[in-house]
Motif scaffolding. Structure first.
Motif, PDB file in Angstrom:
ATOM      1  N   UNK A  16      28.631  30.567  32.323  1.00  0.00           N
ATOM      2  CA  UNK A  16      28.714  29.107  32.456  1.00  0.00           C
ATOM      3  C   UNK A  16      29.888  28.732  33.369  1.00  0.00           C
ATOM      4  N   UNK A  17      29.825  27.551  33.941  1.00  0.00           N
ATOM      5  CA  UNK A  17      30.892  27.117  34.844  1.00  0.00           C
ATOM      6  C   UNK A  17      32.233  27.064  34.119  1.00  0.00           C
ATOM      7  N   UNK A  18      32.247  26.491  32.918  1.00  0.00           N
ATOM      8  CA  UNK A  18      33.483  26.398  32.138  1.00  0.00           C
ATOM      9  C   UNK A  18      33.382  27.283  30.904  1.00  0.00           C
ATOM     10  N   UNK A  19      34.470  27.984  30.633  1.00  0.00           N
ATOM     11  CA  UNK A  19      34.508  28.894  29.489  1.00  0.00           C
ATOM     12  C   UNK A  19      35.845  28.737  28.776  1.00  0.00           C
ATOM     13  N   UNK A  20      35.789  28.437  27.473  1.00  0.00           N
ATOM     14  CA  UNK A  20      36.994  28.473  26.646  1.00  0.00           C
ATOM     15  C   UNK A  20      37.192  29.928  26.269  1.00  0.00           C
ATOM     16  N   UNK A  26      41.577  28.499  29.441  1.00  0.00           N
ATOM     17  CA  UNK A  26      40.277  27.885  29.668  1.00  0.00           C
ATOM     18  C   UNK A  26      39.940  28.062  31.143  1.00  0.00           C
ATOM     19  N   UNK A  27      38.790  28.634  31.414  1.00  0.00           N
ATOM     20  CA  UNK A  27      38.340  28.807  32.797  1.00  0.00           C
ATOM     21  C   UNK A  27      37.502  27.588  33.145  1.00  0.00           C
ATOM     22  N   UNK A  28      37.902  26.858  34.173  1.00  0.00           N
ATOM     23  CA  UNK A  28      37.175  25.652  34.559  1.00  0.00           C
ATOM     24  C   UNK A  28      36.170  25.909  35.678  1.00  0.00           C
ATOM     25  N   UNK A  29      36.283  27.040  36.356  1.00  0.00           N
ATOM     26  CA  UNK A  29      35.317  27.418  37.390  1.00  0.00           C
ATOM     27  C   UNK A  29      35.166  28.936  37.356  1.00  0.00           C
ATOM     28  N   UNK A  30      34.179  29.397  36.617  1.00  0.00           N
ATOM     29  CA  UNK A  30      34.035  30.839  36.403  1.00  0.00           C
ATOM     30  C   UNK A  30      33.760  31.598  37.697  1.00  0.00           C
ATOM     31  N   UNK A  31      33.050  30.981  38.640  1.00  0.00           N
ATOM     32  CA  UNK A  31      32.783  31.678  39.901  1.00  0.00           C
ATOM     33  C   UNK A  31      34.073  31.871  40.708  1.00  0.00           C
ATOM     34  N   UNK A  32      34.943  30.871  40.698  1.00  0.00           N
ATOM     35  CA  UNK A  32      36.232  31.012  41.379  1.00  0.00           C
ATOM     36  C   UNK A  32      37.085  32.071  40.679  1.00  0.00           C
ATOM     37  N   UNK A  33      37.037  32.093  39.348  1.00  0.00           N
ATOM     38  CA  UNK A  33      37.761  33.110  38.589  1.00  0.00           C
ATOM     39  C   UNK A  33      37.278  34.508  38.966  1.00  0.00           C
ATOM     40  N   UNK A  34      35.956  34.698  39.000  1.00  0.00           N
ATOM     41  CA  UNK A  34      35.408  36.005  39.342  1.00  0.00           C
ATOM     42  C   UNK A  34      35.776  36.415  40.770  1.00  0.00           C
ATOM     43  N   UNK A  35      35.654  35.492  41.720  1.00  0.00           N
ATOM     44  CA  UNK A  35      36.013  35.802  43.112  1.00  0.00           C
ATOM     45  C   UNK A  35      37.471  36.206  43.226  1.00  0.00           C
ATOM     46  N   UNK A  36      38.332  35.520  42.494  1.00  0.00           N
ATOM     47  CA  UNK A  36      39.756  35.852  42.499  1.00  0.00           C
ATOM     48  C   UNK A  36      39.986  37.256  41.947  1.00  0.00           C
ATOM     49  N   UNK A  37      39.334  37.578  40.851  1.00  0.00           N
ATOM     50  CA  UNK A  37      39.466  38.923  40.270  1.00  0.00           C
ATOM     51  C   UNK A  37      38.985  39.988  41.253  1.00  0.00           C
ATOM     52  N   UNK A  38      37.798  39.780  41.839  1.00  0.00           N
ATOM     53  CA  UNK A  38      37.252  40.764  42.775  1.00  0.00           C
ATOM     54  C   UNK A  38      38.194  40.971  43.969  1.00  0.00           C
ATOM     55  N   UNK A  39      38.713  39.877  44.521  1.00  0.00           N
ATOM     56  CA  UNK A  39      39.596  39.981  45.684  1.00  0.00           C
ATOM     57  C   UNK A  39      40.903  40.686  45.330  1.00  0.00           C
ATOM     58  N   UNK A  40      41.465  40.340  44.192  1.00  0.00           N
ATOM     59  CA  UNK A  40      42.721  40.962  43.773  1.00  0.00           C
ATOM     60  C   UNK A  40      42.523  42.453  43.531  1.00  0.00           C
ATOM     61  N   UNK A  41      41.432  42.813  42.875  1.00  0.00           N
ATOM     62  CA  UNK A  41      41.145  44.226  42.619  1.00  0.00           C
ATOM     63  C   UNK A  41      40.967  44.981  43.933  1.00  0.00           C
ATOM     64  N   UNK A  42      40.244  44.387  44.854  1.00  0.00           N
ATOM     65  CA  UNK A  42      39.993  45.029  46.151  1.00  0.00           C
ATOM     66  C   UNK A  42      41.304  45.296  46.900  1.00  0.00           C
ATOM     67  N   UNK A  43      42.245  44.382  46.797  1.00  0.00           N
ATOM     68  CA  UNK A  43      43.497  44.503  47.541  1.00  0.00           C
ATOM     69  C   UNK A  43      44.619  45.193  46.766  1.00  0.00           C
ATOM     70  N   UNK A  44      44.366  45.528  45.517  1.00  0.00           N
ATOM     71  CA  UNK A  44      45.397  46.159  44.694  1.00  0.00           C
ATOM     72  C   UNK A  44      45.653  47.576  45.197  1.00  0.00           C
TER      73      UNK A  44
END
Length: 80
Positions: A16-20, A26-44
């Motif tokens: 869902x877009x928002x997840x408690x 509270x995640x207000x934009x799950x797709x932005x959260x996922x993109x951030x995780x993927x990018x950070x992992x890729x560059x770690x």
């Protein structure tokens, strides 16, 4: 489990877009959260097991899988 496996899971079953998530998160934009995780992992540069974004991604994945299984179980028990 790998980052790619988790990514494929969320592509097939978008959260869902928002997840408690936690009482303090509270995640207000799950797709932005996922993109951030993927990018950070890729560059770690270190070990994947030491990457905080990997920890967050795995925790979020486990929560979404558990929620999906719970909903599925509830739906099956409601059927006659």
């Amino acid at each position: 489990m790998t980052t790619e496996e988790i990514k494929r899971y969320f592509e097939a079953a978008p959260p869902p877009k928002e997840v408690d998530w936690k009482p303090w998160a509270k995640i207000t934009d799950s797709q932005a959260f996922l993109k951030s995780c993927y990018a950070t992992i890729k560059n770690y540069k270190g070990s994947l097991d030491m990457c905080p974004a990997w920890w967050h991604l795995k925790d979020f994945y486990m929560l979404m899988r558990a929620n999906a299984q719970q909903i599925s179980s509830e739906n099956q028990s409601e059927q006659p």
